[in-house]
Structures are given as structure tokens and as C-alpha cells.
Motif scaffolding. Structure first.
Motif, PDB file in Angstrom:
ATOM      1  N   MET A  74       0.829  -1.203   0.000  1.00  0.00           N
ATOM      2  CA  MET A  74       0.000   0.000   0.000  1.00  0.00           C
ATOM      3  C   MET A  74       0.871   1.263   0.000  1.00  0.00           C
ATOM      4  O   MET A  74       0.674   2.183  -0.801  1.00  0.00           O
ATOM      5  N   TYR A  75       1.866   1.300   0.909  1.00  0.00           N
ATOM      6  CA  TYR A  75       2.713   2.487   1.004  1.00  0.00           C
ATOM      7  C   TYR A  75       3.675   2.608  -0.175  1.00  0.00           C
ATOM      8  O   TYR A  75       4.051   3.719  -0.568  1.00  0.00           O
ATOM      9  N   ALA A  76       4.067   1.476  -0.742  1.00  0.00           N
ATOM     10  CA  ALA A  76       4.913   1.521  -1.936  1.00  0.00           C
ATOM     11  C   ALA A  76       4.154   2.154  -3.099  1.00  0.00           C
ATOM     12  O   ALA A  76       4.709   2.980  -3.843  1.00  0.00           O
ATOM     13  N   ARG A 105      -5.287  -1.513  -3.527  1.00  0.00           N
ATOM     14  CA  ARG A 105      -5.981  -1.080  -4.745  1.00  0.00           C
ATOM     15  C   ARG A 105      -6.289   0.408  -4.683  1.00  0.00           C
ATOM     16  O   ARG A 105      -6.121   1.145  -5.665  1.00  0.00           O
ATOM     17  N   ARG A 106      -6.721   0.875  -3.524  1.00  0.00           N
ATOM     18  CA  ARG A 106      -7.030   2.309  -3.359  1.00  0.00           C
ATOM     19  C   ARG A 106      -5.796   3.174  -3.603  1.00  0.00           C
ATOM     20  O   ARG A 106      -5.852   4.171  -4.328  1.00  0.00           O
ATOM     21  N   ASN A 107      -4.664   2.794  -3.020  1.00  0.00           N
ATOM     22  CA  ASN A 107      -3.450   3.592  -3.169  1.00  0.00           C
ATOM     23  C   ASN A 107      -2.869   3.496  -4.571  1.00  0.00           C
ATOM     24  O   ASN A 107      -2.220   4.436  -5.040  1.00  0.00           O
ATOM     25  N   ALA A 108      -3.119   2.375  -5.236  1.00  0.00           N
ATOM     26  CA  ALA A 108      -2.695   2.262  -6.635  1.00  0.00           C
ATOM     27  C   ALA A 108      -3.479   3.254  -7.488  1.00  0.00           C
ATOM     28  O   ALA A 108      -2.916   3.920  -8.372  1.00  0.00           O
ATOM     29  N   LEU A 125     -11.720   2.425 -14.748  1.00  0.00           N
ATOM     30  CA  LEU A 125     -13.160   2.260 -14.983  1.00  0.00           C
ATOM     31  C   LEU A 125     -13.640   0.944 -14.382  1.00  0.00           C
ATOM     32  O   LEU A 125     -14.731   0.873 -13.814  1.00  0.00           O
ATOM     33  N   LYS A 126     -12.815  -0.103 -14.475  1.00  0.00           N
ATOM     34  CA  LYS A 126     -13.160  -1.379 -13.823  1.00  0.00           C
ATOM     35  C   LYS A 126     -13.220  -1.187 -12.311  1.00  0.00           C
ATOM     36  O   LYS A 126     -14.084  -1.741 -11.620  1.00  0.00           O
ATOM     37  N   ALA A 127     -12.283  -0.368 -11.792  1.00  0.00           N
ATOM     38  CA  ALA A 127     -12.218  -0.128 -10.347  1.00  0.00           C
ATOM     39  C   ALA A 127     -13.438   0.638  -9.833  1.00  0.00           C
ATOM     40  O   ALA A 127     -13.725   0.621  -8.639  1.00  0.00           O
ATOM     41  N   LEU A 128     -14.181   1.290 -10.733  1.00  0.00           N
ATOM     42  CA  LEU A 128     -15.427   1.957 -10.330  1.00  0.00           C
ATOM     43  C   LEU A 128     -16.470   0.944  -9.866  1.00  0.00           C
ATOM     44  O   LEU A 128     -17.461   1.314  -9.241  1.00  0.00           O
ATOM     45  N   GLU A 129     -16.238  -0.340 -10.191  1.00  0.00           N
ATOM     46  CA  GLU A 129     -17.160  -1.402  -9.799  1.00  0.00           C
ATOM     47  C   GLU A 129     -16.526  -2.328  -8.752  1.00  0.00           C
ATOM     48  O   GLU A 129     -17.011  -3.442  -8.527  1.00  0.00           O
ATOM     49  N   ASP A 130     -15.458  -1.853  -8.131  1.00  0.00           N
ATOM     50  CA  ASP A 130     -14.774  -2.644  -7.106  1.00  0.00           C
ATOM     51  C   ASP A 130     -15.722  -2.961  -5.952  1.00  0.00           C
ATOM     52  O   ASP A 130     -16.667  -2.212  -5.686  1.00  0.00           O
ATOM     53  N   TYR A 134     -14.150   2.432  -0.896  1.00  0.00           N
ATOM     54  CA  TYR A 134     -13.066   3.410  -0.910  1.00  0.00           C
ATOM     55  C   TYR A 134     -12.193   3.287  -2.150  1.00  0.00           C
ATOM     56  O   TYR A 134     -11.602   4.275  -2.604  1.00  0.00           O
ATOM     57  N   VAL A 135     -12.135   2.106  -2.713  1.00  0.00           N
ATOM     58  CA  VAL A 135     -11.442   1.925  -3.988  1.00  0.00           C
ATOM     59  C   VAL A 135     -12.237   2.614  -5.093  1.00  0.00           C
ATOM     60  O   VAL A 135     -11.679   3.313  -5.941  1.00  0.00           O
ATOM     61  N   ARG A 136     -13.559   2.425  -5.077  1.00  0.00           N
ATOM     62  CA  ARG A 136     -14.421   3.060  -6.089  1.00  0.00           C
ATOM     63  C   ARG A 136     -14.310   4.585  -6.018  1.00  0.00           C
ATOM     64  O   ARG A 136     -14.233   5.271  -7.049  1.00  0.00           O
TER      65      ARG A 136
END
Length: 217
Positions: A74-76, A105-108, A125-130, A134-136
Motif C-alpha cells: 500500500m505504502y509503496a 488497490r485504493r493507493n494504486a 473504470l473497472k475499479a469503479l465497480e470494485d 473506498y477503492v471506487r
């Protein structure tokens, strides 16, 4: 020297202190600390390298993006975003699919937003459906920051999400992109039951600046 102390807490605090100082003199030792036996030390080393912001840390941080510990990953990801290098894009796109921890995923998504590359749009756009809210949210923010019209269809879909925060962030992102394609759906969002959604829809329409929104506003 304290980064090599036998006590884990001392090494961690040393990494934290070097982060606050933010000097490139510490990079070589912090890169070594990315391989420390204690994940807490490794995570603080990643944070410190992100704050220093030198591209010489990229290779080490890309390796840390595959660390066995999700907090380190996450921090990387966050650190790579702060450095803002396009070299990291492919690995960050992989991190956007991290199955172990939503915070990775959120930090990416955050990192890809900081880099600002359109290459990331399909995966964001795929992550909008995570599955994680908080990822979305971070994916919507990233798409708004990148500002490409190719993201509009996905954000319009997110504007109809069952979660108010998703709709709120989608409206904000559409406003940042500023395309007239979104006007009709944003006008509908002005009648939403949630006041934050209505507020951001109004702000988005203001950013777009089309007179077709005047009656609704």
C-alpha cells in the motif's frame, strides 16, 4: 546507523525521522530498509522514500509493490504516486487488482491519478465497480483528475450507484472533466434525495458552463 539497530521499533522510528527530514542522503539506506525483516520498518521506509521523491528509489519501490505484506504494498504504491513516474504504471495497474487488500488497490488508484496517465483509464473504470467503496471513490477521483472524456460513460453509470458517496464522487469527477455529454444525467442528479449528490451535480454543471443547465439550476 539507527536503521540497522537490533530493535524493530528503533529502526521504524529511524525511518520515520528520515522521512520528516526528507534528505536524498538517506535514500541508499532506506532502500536497504525496504528489505528489513519487519514489515513495519519496510512500510515506513517506503513512506520515507515517497516523501523524499527521488526517481532513484523507483526500482526498490517497484519490488516493494510485490511485498508479502499488504501494508508495505500500500505504502509503496503511494510512494510511487508521489514520485510521479510513468515507469511504475504497469506495476501499479497490477496493484489495482490486488486481491488481498483493498487499501493496496485504493493507493494504486491514487498513484495513477498523481501520474495522470490515460493508459490507466480502462483499469480505473473497472475499479469503479470494485467491491470496496473506498477503492471506487479513489478511482472516480483519479478519472476526474486525469480528465479524459473516455471516462464519461463509466462515471455516468457510477452516478446511478446505490451508494450516495459513489454518486457524489462521480458527479465531482464529471465536473472536473467538463464535458457537455454529462449534462442530461447531471440535471437528473439535481433532483437526488441526497444533498451532497445534488450539490456536486450543481458544481459539476457550473464547471461545464453550458447554458442548457440554467433551468435545472
Amino acid at each position: 546507523k539507527a536503521l540497522e539497530h537490533s530493535d524493530d521499533d528503533v529502526r521504524m522510528r529511524a525511518a520515520e525521522a528520515l522521512s520528516k527530514i526528507g534528505s536524498e542522503t538517506a535514500i541508499a539506506e532506506l532502500l536497504k530498509a525496504l528489505k528489513d525483516s519487519d514489515w513495519y520498518v519496510r512500510s515506513h521506509a517506503a513512506l520515507a522514500l515517497g516523501k523524499i521523491g527521488s526517481e532513484t528509489a523507483i526500482t526498490g519501490l517497484l519490488k516493494a509493490l510485490k511485498d508479502s505484506n499488504s501494508i508495505v504494498r500500500m505504502y509503496a504504491a503511494e510512494a510511487l504516486g508521489k514520485i510521479g513516474t510513468e515507469t511504475a504504471i504497469q506495476e501499479l495497474l497490477k496493484a489495482l487488482e490486488d486481491s488481498d487488500d483493498w487499501s493496496v488497490r485504493r493507493n494504486a488508484a491514487f498513484a495513477l491519478a498523481e501520474i495522470g496517465t490515460e493508459t490507466a483509464i480502462p483499469e480505473l473504470l473497472k475499479a469503479l465497480e470494485d467491491s470496496n467503496k473506498y477503492v471506487r471513490i479513489k478511482a472516480a477521483e483519479a478519472l476526474g483528475k486525469i480528465g479524459s472524456e473516455t471516462a464519461i460513460a463509466g462515471l455516468l453509470k457510477a452516478l446511478e450507484h446505490s451508494d450516495d458517496d459513489d454518486r457524489w464522487n462521480a458527479a465531482e469527477a464529471l465536473g472536473k472533466i467538463g464535458s457537455e455529454t454529462a449534462i442530461a444525467e447531471l440535471l437528473k442528479a439535481l433532483e437526488h434525495s441526497d444533498d451532497d449528490v445534488r450539490g456536486n451535480a450543481a458544481l459539476a454543471l457550473g464547471n461545464i458552463g453550458s447554458e442548457t443547465a440554467i433551468t435545472g439550476l
